[in-house]
Scaffold this motif. Structure first.
Motif, PDB file in Angstrom:
ATOM      1  N   TYR A  50       0.996  -1.249  -0.066  1.00  0.00           N
ATOM      2  CA  TYR A  50      -0.002  -0.121   0.021  1.00  0.00           C
ATOM      3  C   TYR A  50       0.695   1.297  -0.018  1.00  0.00           C
ATOM      4  N   ASP A  51       1.991   1.116   0.805  1.00  0.00           N
ATOM      5  CA  ASP A  51       2.836   2.297   0.785  1.00  0.00           C
ATOM      6  C   ASP A  51       3.529   2.346  -0.878  1.00  0.00           C
ATOM      7  N   TRP A  52       3.601   1.381  -1.388  1.00  0.00           N
ATOM      8  CA  TRP A  52       4.092   1.493  -2.869  1.00  0.00           C
ATOM      9  C   TRP A  52       2.917   1.964  -3.629  1.00  0.00           C
ATOM     10  N   LEU A  53       1.708   1.626  -3.437  1.00  0.00           N
ATOM     11  CA  LEU A  53       0.770   2.246  -4.136  1.00  0.00           C
ATOM     12  C   LEU A  53       0.674   3.763  -3.886  1.00  0.00           C
ATOM     13  N   HIS A  54       0.652   3.890  -2.680  1.00  0.00           N
ATOM     14  CA  HIS A  54       0.686   5.449  -2.238  1.00  0.00           C
ATOM     15  C   HIS A  54       1.851   6.342  -3.062  1.00  0.00           C
ATOM     16  N   GLY A  62       1.594  13.853  -9.817  1.00  0.00           N
ATOM     17  CA  GLY A  62       2.889  14.911 -10.082  1.00  0.00           C
ATOM     18  C   GLY A  62       3.463  15.303  -8.877  1.00  0.00           C
ATOM     19  N   ASP A  63       3.608  14.432  -7.412  1.00  0.00           N
ATOM     20  CA  ASP A  63       4.206  15.262  -6.487  1.00  0.00           C
ATOM     21  C   ASP A  63       5.406  14.225  -6.250  1.00  0.00           C
ATOM     22  N   ALA A  64       6.449  14.427  -6.996  1.00  0.00           N
ATOM     23  CA  ALA A  64       7.849  13.536  -6.912  1.00  0.00           C
ATOM     24  C   ALA A  64       8.348  13.648  -5.528  1.00  0.00           C
ATOM     25  N   SER A  65       8.472  14.478  -4.826  1.00  0.00           N
ATOM     26  CA  SER A  65       8.950  14.336  -3.420  1.00  0.00           C
ATOM     27  C   SER A  65       8.264  13.602  -2.584  1.00  0.00           C
ATOM     28  N   ASN A  66       6.911  13.894  -2.575  1.00  0.00           N
ATOM     29  CA  ASN A  66       6.021  12.884  -1.588  1.00  0.00           C
ATOM     30  C   ASN A  66       6.012  11.534  -1.986  1.00  0.00           C
ATOM     31  N   ALA A  67       5.933  11.274  -3.499  1.00  0.00           N
ATOM     32  CA  ALA A  67       6.337  10.057  -4.130  1.00  0.00           C
ATOM     33  C   ALA A  67       7.665   9.205  -3.453  1.00  0.00           C
ATOM     34  N   ALA A  68       8.752   9.961  -3.220  1.00  0.00           N
ATOM     35  CA  ALA A  68       9.965   9.526  -3.071  1.00  0.00           C
ATOM     36  C   ALA A  68       9.870   9.146  -1.488  1.00  0.00           C
ATOM     37  N   TYR A  69       8.962   9.852  -0.761  1.00  0.00           N
ATOM     38  CA  TYR A  69       8.767   9.471   0.718  1.00  0.00           C
ATOM     39  C   TYR A  69       8.325   8.159   0.724  1.00  0.00           C
ATOM     40  N   TRP A  70       7.075   7.965   0.206  1.00  0.00           N
ATOM     41  CA  TRP A  70       6.311   6.685   0.040  1.00  0.00           C
ATOM     42  C   TRP A  70       7.124   5.449  -0.572  1.00  0.00           C
ATOM     43  N   TYR A  71       8.204   5.719  -1.413  1.00  0.00           N
ATOM     44  CA  TYR A  71       9.200   4.575  -1.861  1.00  0.00           C
ATOM     45  C   TYR A  71       9.885   4.187  -0.801  1.00  0.00           C
ATOM     46  N   ARG A  72      10.493   5.211  -0.279  1.00  0.00           N
ATOM     47  CA  ARG A  72      11.168   4.862   1.126  1.00  0.00           C
ATOM     48  C   ARG A  72      10.599   4.218   2.158  1.00  0.00           C
ATOM     49  N   ARG A  73       9.230   4.628   2.582  1.00  0.00           N
ATOM     50  CA  ARG A  73       8.292   3.744   3.268  1.00  0.00           C
ATOM     51  C   ARG A  73       7.780   2.387   2.917  1.00  0.00           C
ATOM     52  N   ALA A  74       7.931   2.227   1.374  1.00  0.00           N
ATOM     53  CA  ALA A  74       7.765   0.860   1.105  1.00  0.00           C
ATOM     54  C   ALA A  74       9.019   0.037   0.897  1.00  0.00           C
ATOM     55  N   GLY A  75      10.128   0.664   1.190  1.00  0.00           N
ATOM     56  CA  GLY A  75      11.273   0.029   0.965  1.00  0.00           C
ATOM     57  C   GLY A  75      11.759  -0.648  -0.384  1.00  0.00           C
ATOM     58  N   ARG A  76      11.280   0.600  -1.166  1.00  0.00           N
ATOM     59  CA  ARG A  76      11.304   0.125  -2.941  1.00  0.00           C
ATOM     60  C   ARG A  76      12.063   1.354  -3.476  1.00  0.00           C
ATOM     61  N   PRO A  77      12.891   1.207  -4.639  1.00  0.00           N
ATOM     62  CA  PRO A  77      13.551   2.401  -5.320  1.00  0.00           C
ATOM     63  C   PRO A  77      12.317   3.076  -5.937  1.00  0.00           C
ATOM     64  N   VAL A  78      12.998   4.342  -6.146  1.00  0.00           N
ATOM     65  CA  VAL A  78      11.943   5.112  -7.103  1.00  0.00           C
ATOM     66  C   VAL A  78      11.753   4.370  -8.613  1.00  0.00           C
ATOM     67  N   PHE A  79      10.495   4.302  -8.704  1.00  0.00           N
ATOM     68  CA  PHE A  79      10.249   3.550 -10.127  1.00  0.00           C
ATOM     69  C   PHE A  79      10.759   4.677 -11.011  1.00  0.00           C
ATOM     70  N   HIS A  80      11.239   4.086 -12.408  1.00  0.00           N
ATOM     71  CA  HIS A  80      11.660   5.409 -13.282  1.00  0.00           C
ATOM     72  C   HIS A  80      10.903   4.874 -14.746  1.00  0.00           C
ATOM     73  N   GLY A  81      10.071   3.887 -14.685  1.00  0.00           N
ATOM     74  CA  GLY A  81       9.141   3.580 -15.897  1.00  0.00           C
ATOM     75  C   GLY A  81       8.077   4.712 -15.957  1.00  0.00           C
TER      76      GLY A  81
END
Length: 97
Positions: A50-54, A62-81
């Motif tokens: 769900y954090d990845w979904l977030h 279009g909120d890249a900084s907020n997305a980066a926060y949620w990738y960190r919470r999900a333990g995933r790298p930022v998706f580049h596709g």
């Protein structure tokens, strides 16, 4: 339900019956019903998928900084596709081919 059936269901007015809450959120996100998808993601904050979904949803808005926060919470790298490719990748974690 297969991925192809799930993807085809996006033309319906309501999500198919019996979907998990994650798939319901992905269904809404796939239809650009951001708020409905985001509400579900927030209800499950702290759960990795769900954090990845977030993160995906914040990319979608279009909120890249907020997305980066949620990738960190999900333990995933930022998706580049593309956002659509990420949506499909996440959906396929829940559905057979």
């Amino acid at each position: 339900m297969t991925y192809a059936e799930f993807n085809a269901s996006l033309t319906q007015q309501t999500p198919p019956a019996g979907l998990s809450s994650l798939l319901q959120a992905l269904w809404y996100a796939g239809r650009d019903e951001w708020s409905n998808a985001h509400d579900i993601a927030q209800e499950h904050e702290g759960e990795s998928l769900y954090d990845w979904l977030h993160a995906l949803l914040h990319r979608q808005e279009g909120d890249a900084s907020n997305a980066a926060y949620w990738y960190r919470r999900a333990g995933r790298p930022v998706f580049h596709g593309t956002i659509r490719h990420e949506w499909e990748t996440l959906a396929r974690t829940q559905l057979p081919a």
